[in-house]
Design an enzyme around this catalytic site. Sequence first.
Site, short mmCIF file in Angstrom:
data_model
loop_
_atom_site.label_atom_id
_atom_site.label_comp_id
_atom_site.label_asym_id
_atom_site.label_seq_id
_atom_site.Cartn_x
_atom_site.Cartn_y
_atom_site.Cartn_z
N TYR A 101 0.84 -1.20 0.00
CA TYR A 101 0.00 0.00 0.00
C TYR A 101 0.88 1.26 0.00
CZ TYR A 101 -3.67 -3.38 0.38
OH TYR A 101 -4.50 -4.43 0.10
N ARG A 106 -6.40 -15.25 10.79
CA ARG A 106 -7.39 -16.25 10.36
C ARG A 106 -7.81 -17.17 11.50
NH1 ARG A 106 -3.89 -17.62 5.17
NH2 ARG A 106 -2.32 -16.91 6.66
N ARG A 156 3.20 -1.21 10.84
CA ARG A 156 3.23 -2.54 10.21
C ARG A 156 4.06 -2.45 8.94
NH1 ARG A 156 -1.18 -7.30 8.90
NH2 ARG A 156 -0.28 -8.12 10.80
#
Length: 358
Positions: A184, A325, A231
Amino acid sequence: MPDLFDPLTLRSVTFRNRIWVPALCQYTVSARDGVPTDWHLVHLGSMAAGGAGLVIAEATGVSPEGRISPHDTGIWNDDQVAGWRRVVDFLHSQGAAAGIQLAHAGRKASVYPEWGVPGKGTMPVSEGGWQTVSASTLPFTGYEPPIALDAAGIDTVVADFEAAGRRALEAGFDVLEVHAAHGYLVHQFLSPLSNRREDEYGGSLENRARLLLRIVAALRAISDDVPVLVRFSATDYAEGGWDEAQTATVAGWAAEAGADFFDISSGGNVTGVTIPTGPGYQVHLASFVHDNADVDVAAVGLITTAQQASDIVTSGRASAVLLGREMMRDPHFALRAAHELGVELDYWPSQYLRARWS
Ligand SMILES: Cc1cc2nc3c(=O)[nH]c(=O)nc-3n(C[C@H](O)[C@H](O)[C@H](O)COP(=O)(O)O)c2cc1C
């Protein structure tokens, strides 16, 4: 070395344990107004009720064009602040700290959400998409090319992150995480594979890191109390790309600019690379950054069992673990892990006391 269930303090925030939830995009804002929905309350709330120490809300656009898709959450207006406050209040009522990942998707913005709207790749303006921006005009494979941000555009991005940080604190968030990973916008500036600029934001490592360091400094200036996390993708897994050594160097600079903690992921900036996935496949990247930059880190990526999570923390490879997850499969993972590791918790939800393992 600390244990998985030992508290951890960053600035004014004490996390009750080191089992944390990373940002997880839900692509659920079908109203396209960036306001979190009941789904976000239940999705994030169940993980807080399930004993997580920190729950980080999904990649949330600092501006409308910073969203990955029109169905992402945002934090650029008062309606969004009010929506988030409801979620944050619930997380707090369950004893979890609340984090938000502040994000700008750059050249990976304006795509169809992963589900709910038919289509793949760049969403055209006619369907509610928008012109994307990046460090350079190089497109992400398969997407429409971005426009390169000029100096004023970069200033606007920094101002948007700062305003988003202020709004996040208004909503009650305890932790701000800068999304500098997964290809990003900030990662697009960091990596030589996506940044071909010839001004003070391109070329040398110092120049490529400038946008991130400005954002970190701007968030730090808002408050001395709030932990600022970054991050990173520690590597592009590609020759001539972003790598562990650059990550460690820039993490050190970001710490000097006011960042407190680093969440170490990998990949996402270029396609066609091989990512060696497997249990705990990014833990070595987190411990590399920890060892080489002397900063605190969290590990993430295929951490799925209590013993595995505990070993990562007790061996000192990372100060905390993030489970994505596995938390979606079992939002009460932290309660289960405590049981499996023989740890007595005083924060089972009262409503669920009768469900404790005996
Ligand atoms: C549904 C889904 C959404 C995600 N959204 C984000 C996100 O918003 N921001 C981010 O940094 N990573 C995101 N990720 C990556 C996760 O935070 C995490 O790093 C990754 O899933 C690996 O951890 P895991 O094996 O525990 O799931 C997402 C992953 C999934 C599966």
